[in-house]
Scaffold this motif. Structure first.
Motif, PDB file in Angstrom:
ATOM      1  N   GLY B  75      46.021 -70.174   4.371  1.00  0.00           N
ATOM      2  CA  GLY B  75      46.150 -71.547   4.852  1.00  0.00           C
ATOM      3  C   GLY B  75      45.122 -71.766   5.946  1.00  0.00           C
ATOM      4  N   GLY B  76      45.589 -72.157   7.123  1.00  0.00           N
ATOM      5  CA  GLY B  76      44.649 -72.364   8.225  1.00  0.00           C
ATOM      6  C   GLY B  76      44.526 -71.150   9.131  1.00  0.00           C
ATOM      7  N   VAL B  77      45.246 -70.072   8.797  1.00  0.00           N
ATOM      8  CA  VAL B  77      45.244 -68.884   9.656  1.00  0.00           C
ATOM      9  C   VAL B  77      44.213 -67.876   9.150  1.00  0.00           C
ATOM     10  CG1 VAL B  77      46.641 -66.998  10.580  1.00  0.00           C
ATOM     11  CG2 VAL B  77      47.679 -69.245  10.164  1.00  0.00           C
ATOM     12  N   ILE B  78      43.341 -67.441  10.051  1.00  0.00           N
ATOM     13  CA  ILE B  78      42.304 -66.468   9.691  1.00  0.00           C
ATOM     14  C   ILE B  78      42.571 -65.164  10.422  1.00  0.00           C
ATOM     15  CG2 ILE B  78      39.841 -65.923   9.891  1.00  0.00           C
ATOM     16  CD1 ILE B  78      39.292 -68.912   9.521  1.00  0.00           C
ATOM     17  N   THR B  79      42.730 -64.079   9.653  1.00  0.00           N
ATOM     18  CA  THR B  79      42.983 -62.765  10.247  1.00  0.00           C
ATOM     19  C   THR B  79      41.808 -61.843   9.941  1.00  0.00           C
ATOM     20  OG1 THR B  79      45.319 -63.103   9.762  1.00  0.00           O
ATOM     21  CG2 THR B  79      44.646 -60.873  10.391  1.00  0.00           C
ATOM     22  N   VAL B  80      41.155 -61.376  10.997  1.00  0.00           N
ATOM     23  CA  VAL B  80      39.968 -60.530  10.822  1.00  0.00           C
ATOM     24  C   VAL B  80      40.384 -59.116  10.454  1.00  0.00           C
ATOM     25  CG1 VAL B  80      37.928 -59.565  11.971  1.00  0.00           C
ATOM     26  CG2 VAL B  80      38.649 -61.915  12.451  1.00  0.00           C
ATOM     27  N   ASP B  81      39.711 -58.557   9.452  1.00  0.00           N
ATOM     28  CA  ASP B  81      39.925 -57.162   9.068  1.00  0.00           C
ATOM     29  C   ASP B  81      38.974 -56.310   9.905  1.00  0.00           C
ATOM     30  OD1 ASP B  81      40.057 -54.678   7.952  1.00  0.00           O
ATOM     31  OD2 ASP B  81      39.914 -55.355   5.877  1.00  0.00           O
ATOM     32  N   THR B  82      39.500 -55.675  10.934  1.00  0.00           N
ATOM     33  CA  THR B  82      38.634 -54.936  11.862  1.00  0.00           C
ATOM     34  C   THR B  82      38.104 -53.631  11.269  1.00  0.00           C
ATOM     35  OG1 THR B  82      40.613 -53.959  12.834  1.00  0.00           O
ATOM     36  CG2 THR B  82      39.681 -55.887  13.953  1.00  0.00           C
ATOM     37  N   ALA B  83      38.665 -53.242  10.134  1.00  0.00           N
ATOM     38  CA  ALA B  83      38.217 -51.975   9.531  1.00  0.00           C
ATOM     39  C   ALA B  83      36.829 -52.110   8.896  1.00  0.00           C
ATOM     40  CB  ALA B  83      39.221 -51.521   8.475  1.00  0.00           C
ATOM     41  N   ILE B  84      36.442 -53.329   8.609  1.00  0.00           N
ATOM     42  CA  ILE B  84      35.147 -53.523   7.952  1.00  0.00           C
ATOM     43  C   ILE B  84      34.220 -54.327   8.862  1.00  0.00           C
ATOM     44  CG2 ILE B  84      33.951 -54.412   5.917  1.00  0.00           C
ATOM     45  CD1 ILE B  84      36.524 -54.227   4.385  1.00  0.00           C
TER      46      ILE B  84
END
Lengths: 168, 234
Positions: B75-84
């Motif tokens: 939706g409007g929520v962005i979660t960064v994948d810190t592993a990459i």
């Protein structure tokens, strides 16, 4: 007659396009080797150690730029004596100077690589200014030859490769 | 009164025969010229399109020197994948999910190392190239995020596998007179700061006249091109 001339012209233009891309492939391979040498955290690899010859000592070496012209081919695989366990792209000596045959479509091209001094002047090491000097640059020459309709064709491309982390 | 002299039947037959031969020869030459014009036109088109697209991908790859990030958009929520923390280049598989080439992919011809697309993290934001079959026509597409074109954050969807989000708009790069047959992209990409191999892309494409098989020899052309490209700094 016209038909023959046009067909040959088309074949030549097509062959030349393929040849230029194969020469670019070789130059980019050298760039990849240089850049990997700079980021691999391996103290034994200097920026211009393009060649791994496991049968010789030292295993890694910079290309020869003086004396008899020496030719090289690009290869890839695991060269544990040079790079450890990880596969790498490298160059090996082409002792017979026969070049590397590469078939693209229905035509076999031959790629030969040699190196020259960069020709840069003055030949001084200037770590303070980070100027490009002879020790930090080398000229790579790629020759691509092929035959179409009995005619020998040739494209030659040269590129100056530099140590872009010089002085650091 | 003197009779008017005309041509004999033999003379007329000889003249007609010579004229016929001349016409046949002329029409043959004309046909050849028209046919050759067509061959030159299709060959130029195929060569130009193949080289133009290879050059565009090359230019963007040379410029692919930025460290990007990967995030899941829900939706409007962005979660960064810190592993990459991709550097310069990422590869995409057939489903538009991130593909991870092994170190063995430096060796050409490894069948496990052919990928359908590439994501380039450039100074001007993310650029995506992918091969797509549209109604049986093999094309190459170019994609960017029209809302945030300068961003180097790659947005993925929430499903598994995580595919490209719908934020990217794609357009066909090639003109509609040619199609591309390809093994895809191959090479090495960097996922974090411990990368010890400079990333690169190998491309091998065959550009050919659309409907190549069903066209007459003078109306079709084909060119195989292959090359390799690296970014210019890391």
């Amino acid at each position: 007659m016209i038909n023959l001339i046009i067909t040959r012209d088309i074949a030549f233009v097509k062959g030349r396009a393929v040849a230029y891309n194969l020469s670019q492939e070789a130059i980019e391979s050298a760039r990849q080797i240089r850049d990997s040498n700079l980021i691999d955290n391996n103290q034994s690899t200097n920026w211009n150690y393009f060649i791994c010859n496991p049968a010789a000592t030292p295993y890694l070496s910079a290309p020869a730029t003086t004396g008899t012209i020496k030719y090289y081919t690009i290869t890839s695989g695991t060269f544990s004596s040079c790079y450890g366990a990880n596969p790498r792209i490298t160059m090996i000596s082409d002792l017979s100077a026969s070049g590397e045959p590469i078939t693209v479509g229905s035509i076999t091209y031959t790629r030969k690589i040699h190196f020259l001094n960069s020709g840069l002047s003055p030949r001084v090491v200037d770590l303070a200014s980070h100027d490009v000097t002879e020790e930090n640059a080398i000229r790579m020459v790629v020759d691509i030859t092929w035959t179409d309709s009995g005619n020998s064709r040739r494209v030659q491309v040269s590129e100056l490769l530099t140590n872009w982390k010089r002085g650091f | 009164m003197q009779a008017k002299r005309g041509f004999t039947l033999i003379e007329i037959l000889v003249a007609v025969t010579i004229f016929s031969f001349a016409m046949i020869t002329a029409s043959g030459i004309f046909s050849n010229i028209v046919g050759n014009q067509s061959l030159v036109a299709v060959s130029s088109d195929v060569n130009r399109e193949g080289q133009r697209i290879l050059r565009q991908i090359s230019d963007d790859t040379i410029n692919a020197v930025n460290t990007g990030s990967v995030a899941v958009k829900n939706g409007g929520v962005i979660t960064v994948d810190t592993a990459i923390q991709p550097k310069g280049i990422l590869f995409l598989d057939d489903s538009n999910a991130i593909a991870t080439p092994s170190s063995n992919c430096v060796v050409p011809g490894n069948p496990d190392c052919n990928f359908n697309g590439v994501v380039l993290f450039t100074n001007n934001g993310i650029r995506i190239y992918r091969f797509v079959d549209v109604s049986g026509i093999k094309t190459i597409q170019y994609g960017i995020n029209l809302v945030t074109p300068e961003s180097n954050q790659l947005l993925l969807s929430t499903g598994i596998p995580r595919k490209l989000s719908a934020d990217y708009s794609f357009s066909t790069l090639n003109n509609n007179s040619v199609e591309f047959i390809t093994n895809g992209f191959s090479g090495i990409s960097c996922y974090n700061s411990s990368c010890s191999q400079a990333p690169f892309i190998r491309i091998s494409i065959t550009t050919e006249t659309k409907d190549y098989v069903s066209k007459a020899a003078r109306h079709r052309a084909k060119i195989d091109l292959r090359t390799m490209i690296t970014g210019r700094s890391y």
